[in-house]
Scaffold this active site. Structure first.
Site, PDB file in Angstrom:
ATOM      1  N   ASP A 138      46.832 -20.499  -6.699  1.00  0.00           N
ATOM      2  CA  ASP A 138      47.111 -19.308  -5.897  1.00  0.00           C
ATOM      3  C   ASP A 138      48.080 -19.650  -4.770  1.00  0.00           C
ATOM      4  O   ASP A 138      47.833 -19.352  -3.613  1.00  0.00           O
ATOM      5  CB  ASP A 138      45.800 -18.723  -5.371  1.00  0.00           C
ATOM      6  CG  ASP A 138      45.933 -17.243  -5.001  1.00  0.00           C
ATOM      7  OD1 ASP A 138      46.946 -16.621  -5.393  1.00  0.00           O
ATOM      8  OD2 ASP A 138      45.042 -16.717  -4.319  1.00  0.00           O
ATOM      9  N   VAL A 176      37.034 -12.592   7.138  1.00  0.00           N
ATOM     10  CA  VAL A 176      37.320 -13.751   7.967  1.00  0.00           C
ATOM     11  C   VAL A 176      37.325 -13.318   9.430  1.00  0.00           C
ATOM     12  O   VAL A 176      38.034 -12.379   9.796  1.00  0.00           O
ATOM     13  CB  VAL A 176      38.678 -14.385   7.610  1.00  0.00           C
ATOM     14  CG1 VAL A 176      38.919 -15.621   8.453  1.00  0.00           C
ATOM     15  CG2 VAL A 176      38.746 -14.732   6.138  1.00  0.00           C
ATOM     16  N   GLY A 210      39.324 -10.995  -1.187  1.00  0.00           N
ATOM     17  CA  GLY A 210      38.434 -10.825  -2.320  1.00  0.00           C
ATOM     18  C   GLY A 210      37.089 -11.478  -2.093  1.00  0.00           C
ATOM     19  O   GLY A 210      36.057 -10.983  -2.517  1.00  0.00           O
TER      20      GLY A 210
END
Ligand SMILES: *[C@@H]1O[C@H](CO)[C@@H](O)[C@H](O)[C@H]1NC(C)=O
Ligand SMILES: *[C@@H]1O[C@H](CO)[C@@H](O)[C@H](O)[C@H]1NC(C)=O
Ligand SMILES: *[C@@H]1O[C@H](CO)[C@@H](O)[C@H](O)[C@H]1NC(C)=O
Ligand SMILES: *[C@@H]1O[C@H](CO)[C@@H](O)[C@H](O)[C@H]1NC(C)=O
Ligand SMILES: *[C@@H]1O[C@H](CO)[C@@H](O)[C@H](O)[C@H]1NC(C)=O
Ligand SMILES: *[C@@H]1O[C@H](CO)[C@@H](O)[C@H](O)[C@H]1NC(C)=O
Ligand SMILES: *[C@@H]1O[C@H](CO)[C@@H](O)[C@H](O)[C@H]1NC(C)=O
Ligand SMILES: *[C@@H]1O[C@H](CO)[C@@H](O)[C@H](O)[C@H]1NC(C)=O
Ligand SMILES: *[C@@H]1O[C@H](CO)[C@@H](O)[C@H](O)[C@H]1NC(C)=O
Ligand SMILES: *[C@@H]1O[C@H](CO)[C@@H](O)[C@H](O)[C@H]1NC(C)=O
Ligand SMILES: *[C@@H]1O[C@H](CO)[C@@H](O)[C@H](O)[C@H]1NC(C)=O
Ligand SMILES: *[C@@H]1O[C@H](CO)[C@@H](O)[C@H](O)[C@H]1NC(C)=O
Length: 846
Positions: free
Chosen positions: A627, A517, A513
């Site tokens: 999360d 990377v 989101g």
């Protein structure tokens, strides 16, 4: 080259971020892929303000006339001009579209059995499939009416093929086709199920078919009124009792879109009209407004409910309940407290089946009897059929049963429509707005200020107001401006370009989101992971700040640590050292990595639990991760677990509060049901998510797997049933069979069960979880010790564990870095050389 796209009014986007201005992001969506085809036509056809172009105008068209016939009809008999012509296929035929932008696309099909001397189209049976999904199966137009179908298909390759298959020895046909991209944020992966109320994810893999889209209390809207070309019809004919409602409307310009909701979510003319409870002809003031929709009970449905409080005169004066079928979907819904203002759009997504024993789906709103306000409202409603386990939206046959010879149908291809959309790329996505979550109350919290109000990342030393309110206790605010704390090394953009080989896509490790990377290598040869945020994203700026601030203050052997960051040229780049063994999940399932032993699994869980325990208690203010999941637990060379991804973290409640009230964030499948219901965050929400992780580690399956039978979809429910029967060994990873001490498994199962308790108060603290997991490890060790020779390593591991840090650290803020002073715990060195990043897909450094 031929332009096939809708000519969208060109936009100069107003993406200026005014501090404290909430409705700052407007832009007209400009689809990268936009094919509008008038099939079989010899001329352009304009319909609802859009120009449909004949196939023949495509220079790149490959067309085999033998396979198709053109049929046209008198405009007097066709309902709309778009149905004037048709392409009739005597054999299987395909349209192949080049796709510029992967992701969800609208696929719209127009059918009208035009009168034709050669083929009676009313006696045909048409099947339409994409590469993966069955859209229409053996469909007959015997009633002679036109039909419009709209699908939302996630295209995951660079072409989309639509194949028309005649059945019954007859022909297939189509009048017009649209293939148009839509913003990725429009449909996310997750929604809530009902009864039981639980998060559901996996939607991005599924296809949708629009079955109802209503502009409640408003007039018909079509492609001329909707930037995504959608049709919204009035709801009157679906009302259960139409005399019970009253129309309400305001001027569309008064609608204030918050961050995360855009005109692409729904046009302001949808939010500017609503229905409320009428009071004229009803005997009781307490009743529901109910809409009833005929549906096919063999499918599940995605339901999006749009709200916007245009009826209240003041804040907090409207509280009502939302029901789907007879299940409560959202109780005590107080729109103004969620959106912090009136006339602000808000929507929620659900997944539901038809009501029990019927072929209908019911949606109701009614007053909350706990309140003395008796009114209720709704502005818009979308109902979409979800593809079934055979990837079909019509019937019970898969694409393979229609196209048995996969990809060998090339010679039967009738028409290939080439790509002509490159020119749009440059103007698309100006001012793309974020909306990564299902519950869009991201604008504000009960603490009262917009979260995303910072004009620039470093331009202000102000802290986010809602946060500083919760930070008084420690004396020093825990959220100070980035320039005043030690954040590790500051990289130049040049250095980052060098390290990531100019963001070489081949070095891409994952996409999340926040952004992408990449694997990178610093000049000194250190392997790193470079996380680059989407530029210009307010959500991103916020998460970027949070992550830097969290990481720079926390040092622990089992937590991620940051090497540095780069903020040149409004970039948001974080640099972590590479975790060579990647995310825990990739060692559990979905890859061919060797399975972990029970002892390894316990040690990894213990490591992650220590990291979370430290977060909850080790810092001067408790921090809630929000999360926790198996992709956010990363493993280093030695399989030491470290908790990653603090982008969503929040400081916990101050001492005089019991919870933090907040927008629901996190990952479905791991989300604390209490948090979801109440939107109240405590550290017990992390404990719940960790319970899901424990079950995942044991059973090696995803937290949510929508492909499974309904009672098995959610690992938490499913594993709990087996745990309560004491039969967890039946569902554990078969590779563990015979190598798990039963007492150890029992302890583990009990621990997971406690974590997954319905109510937070019944769940243990992370410290208790840790203690119990260590106990489970000890039981396993003792068992294997008795059988085999001792394992010194793991004995050390046990004795090394200290559970006494809680109170000390709570008082003196040990482990927090203040003003650039790197006070660290005794694991600091270790932590400095470890690093973690989120959304890692492939382990790097290999
Ligand atoms: C049809 O529409 C396309 C794109 O809008 C345009 O380029 C073309 O000139 C039109 N053709 C005719 C015959 O009007
Ligand atoms: C179209 O309509 C005209 C007059 O209305 C009629 O003469 C003609 O036969 C029609 N053509 C077809 C194909 O129906
Ligand atoms: C199949 O074709 C026959 C005639 O060829 C027709 O009578 C029948 O209605 C067709 N079936 C369907 C489902 O269209
Ligand atoms: C299509 O429908 C016809 C008539 O209803 C039936 O005979 C035929 O088997 C069906 N074909 C498929 C593929 O379902
Ligand atoms: C004909 O069938 C289509 C598709 O099932 C349906 O949408 C339409 O309402 C029907 N029309 C009539 C007049 O029955
Ligand atoms: C489409 O599917 C891909 C692969 O499953 C997924 O990564 C992506 O998020 C999906 N996109 C949308 C908009 O659902
Ligand atoms: C509400 O508005 C719609 C669309 O303008 C209209 O069709 C409907 O009749 C109205 N309903 C009432 C109860 O006035
Ligand atoms: C929809 O668009 C048409 C054409 O621009 C316009 O006439 C109509 O008023 C619009 N309807 C609404 C509700 O905005
Ligand atoms: C309510 O529904 C009935 C039947 O569907 C219809 O005749 C009547 O006109 C509707 N009333 C309004 C106000 O639309
Ligand atoms: C609900 O609100 C609408 C709009 O303000 C109003 O017309 C209606 O009378 C209210 N209904 C009740 C039952 O108070
Ligand atoms: C649901 O599926 C069954 C077969 O499993 C079929 O008989 C029934 O007609 C389907 N229902 C609808 C509404 O299509
Ligand atoms: C509204 O509908 C829900 C769900 O069907 C039901 O439980 C509730 O009793 C209804 N309320 C009223 C006042 O009828």
């Amino acid at each position: 080259m031929l332009m096939m796209m809708k000519l969208v009014k060109l936009v100069t986007s107003v993406m200026v971020v005014f501090p404290l201005l909430v409705n700052a992001s407007f832009s007209l969506y400009n689809p990268l892929d936009s094919y509008l085809i008038a099939c079989g036509s010899s001329q352009n056809i304009t319909f609802q303000g859009q120009t449909f172009v004949p196939e023949s105008q495509h220079s790149s068209l490959v067309f085999q006339p033998g396979n198709s016939i053109v049929a046209t009809s008198n405009s007097s008999v066709v309902p709309f001009p778009i149905y004037q012509s048709a392409r009739i296929f005597t054999q299987k035929a395909s349209y192949t579209f080049q796709i510029e932008q992967q992701g969800r696309h609208w696929v719209r099909l127009y059918f009208f059995p035009v009168p034709n001397p050669t083929h009676d189209l009313t006696s045909t049976a048409v099947t339409v499939v994409t590469d993966d999904f069955v859209l229409l199966s053996n469909f007959s137009f015997s009633n002679g009416s036109s039909m419009f179908k709209e699908y939302a298909i996630n295209v995951t390759s660079d072409t989309l093929t639509l194949t028309f298959i005649p059945s019954n020895g007859s022909v297939a046909f189509v009048n017009a086709i649209e293939v148009v991209s839509m913003p990725d944020e429009l449909f996310v992966d997750q929604a809530m199920t009902l009864n039981p109320s639980a998060p559901f994810s996996g939607l991005s893999e599924l296809a949708f078919e629009t079955v109802y889209r209503l502009n409640i209390g408003g007039s018909l809207l079509n492609a001329e009124n909707d930037t995504l070309g959608r049709t919204w019809e009035n709801d009157m004919k679906y009302l259960y009792v139409n005399s019970s409602v009253t129309n309400v409307s305001v001027s569309p310009s008064t609608i204030k879109y918050p961050a995360g909701v855009t005109p692409e979510t729904a046009p302001n003319s949808v939010y500017a009209t609503a229905e409320a409870m009428g009071d004229a002809n009803v005997a009781y003031s307490n009743f529901n407004i109910t809409w009833v929709f005929p549906v096919d009970p063999n499918f599940s449905y995605f339901i999006r409910v749009h709200f916007c409080d245009i009826i209240s005169k003041s804040m907090n004066s409207l509280v009502f309940n939302l029901f789907i079928n007879t299940d409560i979907a959202h109780g005590g819904l107080d729109l103004s407290s969620i959106t912090n203002d009136l006339a602000v759009p808000y929507y929620q997504d659900f997944v539901s089946n038809a009501s029990a024993d019927s072929n209908t789906l019911m949606v109701s709103v009614g007053p909350d009897t706990m309140e003395d306000i008796t009114n209720a409202t709704m502005n818009g409603l979308e109902i979409m059929k979800i593809s079934n386990s055979l990837k079909s939206l019509d019937g019970f046959s898969s694409v393979r049963s229609f196209l048995p010879s996969s990809q060998s149908n090339k010679n039967k291809v009738g028409i290939i429509v080439g790509s002509v959309v490159g020119a749009v790329a440059s103007i698309a996505f100006v001012g793309l707005c974020y909306c990564c979550l299902v519950l869009h109350n991201s604008k504000s919290t009960e603490q009262g200020r917009p979260l995303l109000s910072l004009p620039s990342l470093y331009g202000s030393s102000h802290t986010m107001s809602w946060m500083s309110k919760t930070s008084h206790r420690s004396g020093t605010s825990s959220f100070i401006s980035l320039s005043s704390i030690n954040l590790g090394r500051v990289f130049t953009f040049q250095e980052i370009l060098g390290a990531s080989n100019k963001f070489d896509e081949r070095l891409l490790l994952g996409v999340g989101g926040f952004g992408k990377v990449y694997k990178g290598t610093l000049e000194d040869g250190t392997n790193v992971a470079v996380k680059r945020g989407h530029p210009g994203s307010e959500q991103g700026i916020y998460e970027f700040r949070t992550e830097i601030e969290m990481l720079s203050k926390l040092r622990h052997r089992h937590l991620v640590s940051l090497i540095g960051y780069c903020d040149e040229r409004s970039e948001m780049i974080l640099v972590y050292e590479c975790m060579s063994n990647g995310p825990l999940r990739s060692h559990l399932y979905g890859t061919d990595l060797p399975p972990l032993s029970w002892k390894q699994r316990l040690e990894i869980c213990i490591g992650a639990a220590r990291g979370l325990h430290y977060l909850h208690t080790g810092a001067s203010q408790s921090i809630i991760h929000r999360d926790v999941k198996t992709t956010n637990i990363l493993l280093d060379d030695n399989f030491v677990a470290k908790v990653a991804d603090f982008g969503l973290s929040k400081t916990g409640p101050a001492l005089d509060q019991t919870h933090v009230s907040t927008a629901v964030k996190g990952s479905f499948g791991y989300l604390d049901p209490e948090y979801f219901r109440m939107q109240q965050l405590t550290d017990k929400s992390d404990v719940y998510s960790f319970g899901v992780v424990l079950m995942e580690v044991l059973c090696t399956r995803p937290a949510l797997n929508p492909v499974l039978p309904r009672d098995q979809v959610n690992i938490a429910e499913w594993a709990m049933r087996w745990q309560k029967k004491g039969m967890l060994d039946q569902i554990m990873d078969q590779k563990l069979t015979g190598n798990v001490n039963s007492a150890s498994l029992k302890k583990f199962g009990e621990t997971a069960e406690k974590c997954l308790a319905e109510y937070g108060v019944d769940r243990p603290s992370m410290g208790d979880v840790l203690w119990n997991l260590e106990y489970a490890l000890r039981l396993q060790e003792t068992a294997s010790l008795a059988l085999t020779e001792p394992d010194n390593n793991s004995v050390n591991q046990i004795t090394g564990i200290q559970l006494t840090t809680t109170l000390q650290n709570f008082d003196n803020g040990l482990g927090m870095i203040d003003g650039g002073n790197s006070a660290t715990d005794d694991d600091a060195e270790d932590a400095a050389t470890s690093a973690v990043f989120s959304q890692l897909v492939n382990p790097c450094g290999r």
